[in-house]
Design a protein around this motif. Structure first.
Motif, PDB file in Angstrom:
ATOM      1  N   ILE A 131       0.905  -1.254  -0.023  1.00 44.16           N
ATOM      2  CA  ILE A 131       0.032  -0.013   0.078  1.00 44.16           C
ATOM      3  C   ILE A 131       0.852   1.196   0.026  1.00 44.16           C
ATOM      4  O   ILE A 131       1.684   1.406   0.826  1.00 44.16           O
ATOM      5  CB  ILE A 131      -0.744   0.029   1.247  1.00 44.16           C
ATOM      6  CG1 ILE A 131      -1.707  -1.265   1.334  1.00 44.16           C
ATOM      7  CG2 ILE A 131      -1.969   1.193   1.262  1.00 44.16           C
ATOM      8  CD1 ILE A 131      -2.726  -1.519   0.455  1.00 44.16           C
ATOM      9  N   ARG A 132       0.409   2.183  -1.074  1.00 43.36           N
ATOM     10  CA  ARG A 132       1.279   3.452  -0.647  1.00 43.36           C
ATOM     11  C   ARG A 132       0.220   4.509  -0.907  1.00 43.36           C
ATOM     12  O   ARG A 132      -0.946   4.548  -1.594  1.00 43.36           O
ATOM     13  CB  ARG A 132       2.084   3.872  -2.229  1.00 43.36           C
ATOM     14  CG  ARG A 132       3.596   2.946  -1.925  1.00 43.36           C
ATOM     15  CD  ARG A 132       4.424   3.470  -2.851  1.00 43.36           C
ATOM     16  NE  ARG A 132       4.131   2.812  -4.289  1.00 43.36           N
ATOM     17  CZ  ARG A 132       4.518   3.539  -5.446  1.00 43.36           C
ATOM     18  NH1 ARG A 132       5.270   4.598  -5.618  1.00 43.36           N
ATOM     19  NH2 ARG A 132       4.163   2.849  -6.554  1.00 43.36           N
ATOM     20  N   THR A 133       0.142   5.676  -0.151  1.00 43.08           N
ATOM     21  CA  THR A 133      -0.789   6.559   0.296  1.00 43.08           C
ATOM     22  C   THR A 133      -0.241   7.945  -0.175  1.00 43.08           C
ATOM     23  O   THR A 133       1.110   8.315   0.102  1.00 43.08           O
ATOM     24  CB  THR A 133      -1.511   6.524   1.457  1.00 43.08           C
ATOM     25  OG1 THR A 133      -0.418   6.693   2.515  1.00 43.08           O
ATOM     26  CG2 THR A 133      -2.071   5.172   1.562  1.00 43.08           C
ATOM     27  N   TYR A 134      -0.902   8.877  -0.803  1.00 46.32           N
ATOM     28  CA  TYR A 134      -0.665  10.242  -0.881  1.00 46.32           C
ATOM     29  C   TYR A 134      -1.636  11.244  -0.223  1.00 46.32           C
ATOM     30  O   TYR A 134      -2.988  11.341  -0.761  1.00 46.32           O
ATOM     31  CB  TYR A 134      -0.239  10.420  -2.395  1.00 46.32           C
ATOM     32  CG  TYR A 134       0.496   9.599  -2.925  1.00 46.32           C
ATOM     33  CD1 TYR A 134       2.133  10.097  -3.103  1.00 46.32           C
ATOM     34  CD2 TYR A 134       0.094   8.282  -3.570  1.00 46.32           C
ATOM     35  CE1 TYR A 134       2.833   9.203  -3.697  1.00 46.32           C
ATOM     36  CE2 TYR A 134       1.220   7.674  -4.008  1.00 46.32           C
ATOM     37  CZ  TYR A 134       2.543   7.888  -3.985  1.00 46.32           C
ATOM     38  OH  TYR A 134       3.427   7.125  -4.892  1.00 46.32           O
ATOM     39  N   ALA A 135      -1.431  12.008   0.719  1.00 44.44           N
ATOM     40  CA  ALA A 135      -2.174  12.945   1.193  1.00 44.44           C
ATOM     41  C   ALA A 135      -2.119  14.226   0.741  1.00 44.44           C
ATOM     42  O   ALA A 135      -2.733  15.257   1.351  1.00 44.44           O
ATOM     43  CB  ALA A 135      -2.254  12.921   2.833  1.00 44.44           C
ATOM     44  N   ASP A 136      -1.626  14.516  -0.352  1.00 48.64           N
ATOM     45  CA  ASP A 136      -1.537  15.810  -1.117  1.00 48.64           C
ATOM     46  C   ASP A 136      -1.732  15.647  -2.479  1.00 48.64           C
ATOM     47  O   ASP A 136      -1.138  14.561  -3.184  1.00 48.64           O
ATOM     48  CB  ASP A 136       0.186  16.296  -0.886  1.00 48.64           C
ATOM     49  CG  ASP A 136       0.372  17.689  -1.693  1.00 48.64           C
ATOM     50  OD1 ASP A 136      -0.718  18.072  -2.191  1.00 48.64           O
ATOM     51  OD2 ASP A 136       1.400  18.100  -1.147  1.00 48.64           O
ATOM     52  N   ASP A 137      -2.775  16.479  -3.163  1.00 50.35           N
ATOM     53  CA  ASP A 137      -3.133  16.331  -4.458  1.00 50.35           C
ATOM     54  C   ASP A 137      -2.321  16.884  -5.366  1.00 50.35           C
ATOM     55  O   ASP A 137      -2.654  16.948  -6.499  1.00 50.35           O
ATOM     56  CB  ASP A 137      -4.801  16.806  -4.653  1.00 50.35           C
ATOM     57  CG  ASP A 137      -4.795  18.050  -4.244  1.00 50.35           C
ATOM     58  OD1 ASP A 137      -3.864  18.627  -3.854  1.00 50.35           O
ATOM     59  OD2 ASP A 137      -6.035  18.669  -4.309  1.00 50.35           O
ATOM     60  N   ASP A 138      -1.232  17.458  -4.916  1.00 48.65           N
ATOM     61  CA  ASP A 138      -0.113  17.798  -5.805  1.00 48.65           C
ATOM     62  C   ASP A 138       0.301  16.784  -6.859  1.00 48.65           C
ATOM     63  O   ASP A 138       0.963  17.172  -7.874  1.00 48.65           O
ATOM     64  CB  ASP A 138       0.993  18.455  -4.918  1.00 48.65           C
ATOM     65  CG  ASP A 138       0.642  19.942  -4.389  1.00 48.65           C
ATOM     66  OD1 ASP A 138      -0.259  20.281  -4.823  1.00 48.65           O
ATOM     67  OD2 ASP A 138       1.623  20.210  -3.725  1.00 48.65           O
ATOM     68  N   VAL A 139       0.393  15.530  -6.209  1.00 51.37           N
ATOM     69  CA  VAL A 139       0.583  14.349  -7.070  1.00 51.37           C
ATOM     70  C   VAL A 139      -0.173  14.253  -8.487  1.00 51.37           C
ATOM     71  O   VAL A 139       0.122  13.609  -9.465  1.00 51.37           O
ATOM     72  CB  VAL A 139       0.689  13.229  -6.410  1.00 51.37           C
ATOM     73  CG1 VAL A 139       1.731  13.248  -5.404  1.00 51.37           C
ATOM     74  CG2 VAL A 139      -0.637  13.001  -5.988  1.00 51.37           C
ATOM     75  N   LEU A 140      -1.444  15.081  -8.539  1.00 51.55           N
ATOM     76  CA  LEU A 140      -2.139  15.015  -9.784  1.00 51.55           C
ATOM     77  C   LEU A 140      -2.188  16.160 -10.509  1.00 51.55           C
ATOM     78  O   LEU A 140      -2.829  16.211 -11.575  1.00 51.55           O
ATOM     79  CB  LEU A 140      -3.547  14.937  -9.028  1.00 51.55           C
ATOM     80  CG  LEU A 140      -4.149  13.713  -8.339  1.00 51.55           C
ATOM     81  CD1 LEU A 140      -5.679  13.812  -7.813  1.00 51.55           C
ATOM     82  CD2 LEU A 140      -3.866  12.487  -9.069  1.00 51.55           C
ATOM     83  N   SER A 141      -1.151  16.985 -10.119  1.00 48.55           N
ATOM     84  CA  SER A 141      -0.594  18.272 -10.951  1.00 48.55           C
ATOM     85  C   SER A 141      -0.075  17.986 -12.290  1.00 48.55           C
ATOM     86  O   SER A 141       0.471  16.755 -12.331  1.00 48.55           O
ATOM     87  CB  SER A 141       0.132  19.272 -10.285  1.00 48.55           C
ATOM     88  OG  SER A 141       1.500  18.514  -9.930  1.00 48.55           O
ATOM     89  N   GLU A 142      -0.352  18.453 -13.159  1.00 48.98           N
ATOM     90  CA  GLU A 142       0.424  18.224 -14.623  1.00 48.98           C
ATOM     91  C   GLU A 142       1.841  18.011 -14.420  1.00 48.98           C
ATOM     92  O   GLU A 142       2.212  17.225 -15.166  1.00 48.98           O
ATOM     93  CB  GLU A 142       0.214  19.288 -15.704  1.00 48.98           C
ATOM     94  CG  GLU A 142      -1.387  19.533 -16.009  1.00 48.98           C
ATOM     95  CD  GLU A 142      -1.410  20.464 -16.912  1.00 48.98           C
ATOM     96  OE1 GLU A 142      -0.415  21.017 -17.708  1.00 48.98           O
ATOM     97  OE2 GLU A 142      -2.559  20.642 -17.311  1.00 48.98           O
ATOM     98  N   SER A 143       2.696  18.541 -13.578  1.00 49.02           N
ATOM     99  CA  SER A 143       4.253  18.366 -13.560  1.00 49.02           C
ATOM    100  C   SER A 143       4.572  16.904 -12.634  1.00 49.02           C
ATOM    101  O   SER A 143       5.454  16.476 -12.942  1.00 49.02           O
ATOM    102  CB  SER A 143       4.652  19.600 -12.711  1.00 49.02           C
ATOM    103  OG  SER A 143       4.139  19.566 -11.260  1.00 49.02           O
TER     104      SER A 143
END
Length: 370
Positions: A131-143
């Motif tokens: 399991i890997r989790t991301y609590a920051d939606d910056d990972v969904l940014s275009e960059s």
């Protein structure tokens, strides 16, 4: 492996050519002799298919975006099935509203990040799944999107709005990644999939197999459309019977909700949709107007649906702010089942838009832009 094991050749038709595929075995010896005249074996003509399905799942990396009730149900099923790795992105914190359908959360999780609160409960379902989790939606940014999608086999985006889904769908297409989207809006919900060019193997149902004979397995190829094209599909290509069977009113009600959100970006509808006086008469009137415009633009057969039923819009407006556990459970189970079908290449996945109407208990699938 038992010495009596033998391979079974299966004819797979691909276009005009026939290819012989030899499966590993049709028998597996469990090592004791309590049954079957001293030989405890399991015989199945498609054992090799199940082996392929198992390997496809156990090697798969799935990315889930947004962790609400629908995603929780889907995650439960795919983790119990035994995928390889699960990535979850959700920047939001647990609210009291999440405790209704979000069975991965507890009372004392309110205020914590959803992914942090849910992670130990997901890991407990199957410790073998990474399991890997991301609590920051910056990972969904275009960059950062391309980096997030690296190594991912399938993306499942839930409870999001039109432009968000289209953006992620386009990113998946650039990386040749299968894409699913789903959402629950009170008693209604949908599942959409864009599987690019998808291959699956299924029994040939165009001919009847001889009594006692195994059906011939045929390879099917299906080209899917992105969400942006599916939503602009012209319904004039459907016959009156096809349109009536699908019952397009719930779909156009959901599409009206998406368009309303696009026109009013500051409006929040529930925990991810928005709370408040969403069901006031002015909002219902606007939703009805939008839905009727969408129906006209899509050229839906007027003999089946000329205008959206007022009751359909009112029900959506009144219930869209809530999550109902039964609706999440039904759609989440269907979503997980189809995800696994797409990964395994066994039996046809949805093509390509399923809409569930909880008030009637019916779910229908339409091929949009395919």
């Amino acid at each position: 492996m038992s010495e009596s094991s033998k391979a079974i050749p299966v004819s797979i038709t691909e276009g005009q050519s026939n290819t012989k595929l030899r499966y590993m075995t049709d028998k597996y010896d469990f090592g004791d002799s309590k049954h079957n005249n001293g030989k405890n074996v399991v015989s199945h003509p498609f054992f090799g298919d199940y082996l392929v399905l198992s390997l496809s799942m156990r090697n798969a990396t799935i990315l889930v975006i947004r962790l609400r009730g629908l995603a929780a149900e889907a995650i439960k099923n795919i983790v119990l099935a035994g995928i390889g790795e699960l990535l979850i992105v959700d920047p939001e914190s647990v609210t009291e509203e999440d405790l209704g359908a979000g069975f991965l959360f507890r009372d004392d999780d309110v205020g914590k990040k959803r992914v942090d609160a849910a992670r130990p409960h997901i890991e407990a379902l199957n410790p073998l799944v990474k399991i890997r989790t991301y609590a920051d939606d910056d990972v969904l940014s275009e960059s950062q999107m391309d980096q997030l999608l690296s190594g991912v086999d399938l993306v499942c985006m839930t409870d999001s709005f039109r432009q968000e889904m289209i953006k992620v769908n386009e990113a998946c297409r650039r990386k040749d990644i299968k894409f699913y989207a789903g959402g629950c809006y009170g008693l209604s919900g949908f599942i959409f999939c864009d599987l690019l060019v998808h291959h699956h193997i299924a029994p040939d149902r165009s001919v009847s197999a001889a009594p006692g004979a195994q059906p011939k397995m045929v390879k099917y190829t299906t080209s899917y459309a992105p969400l942006s094209e599916a939503l602009n599909h012209s319904w004039k290509t459907f016959t009156k019977r096809q349109t009536k069977d699908f019952n397009p009113a719930p779909l156009f009600a959901i599409m009206a909700l998406w368009e309303y959100k696009q026109r009013h970006p500051d409006v929040t509808i529930g925990s991810g949709l928005g709370q408040g006086q969403f069901s006031d008469s002015n909002t219902v009137d606007e939703l009805e107007l939008i839905a009727n415009q969408l129906i006209s633009t899509a050229q839906v057969n007027p003999a089946v649906l000329q205008t959206i039923p007022r009751a359909t819009i009112e029900q959506l407006a009144q219930t869209a702010v809530y999550e109902f556990s039964p609706v999440c459970a039904v759609l989440g189970g269907l979503l997980a089942q189809d995800l696994l079908k797409a990964l395994a290449g066994r039996e046809p996945p949805y093509a390509n838009m399923l809409v569930f109407d909880g008030s009637s208990g019916n779910g229908n699938v339409a091929r949009l832009a395919m």
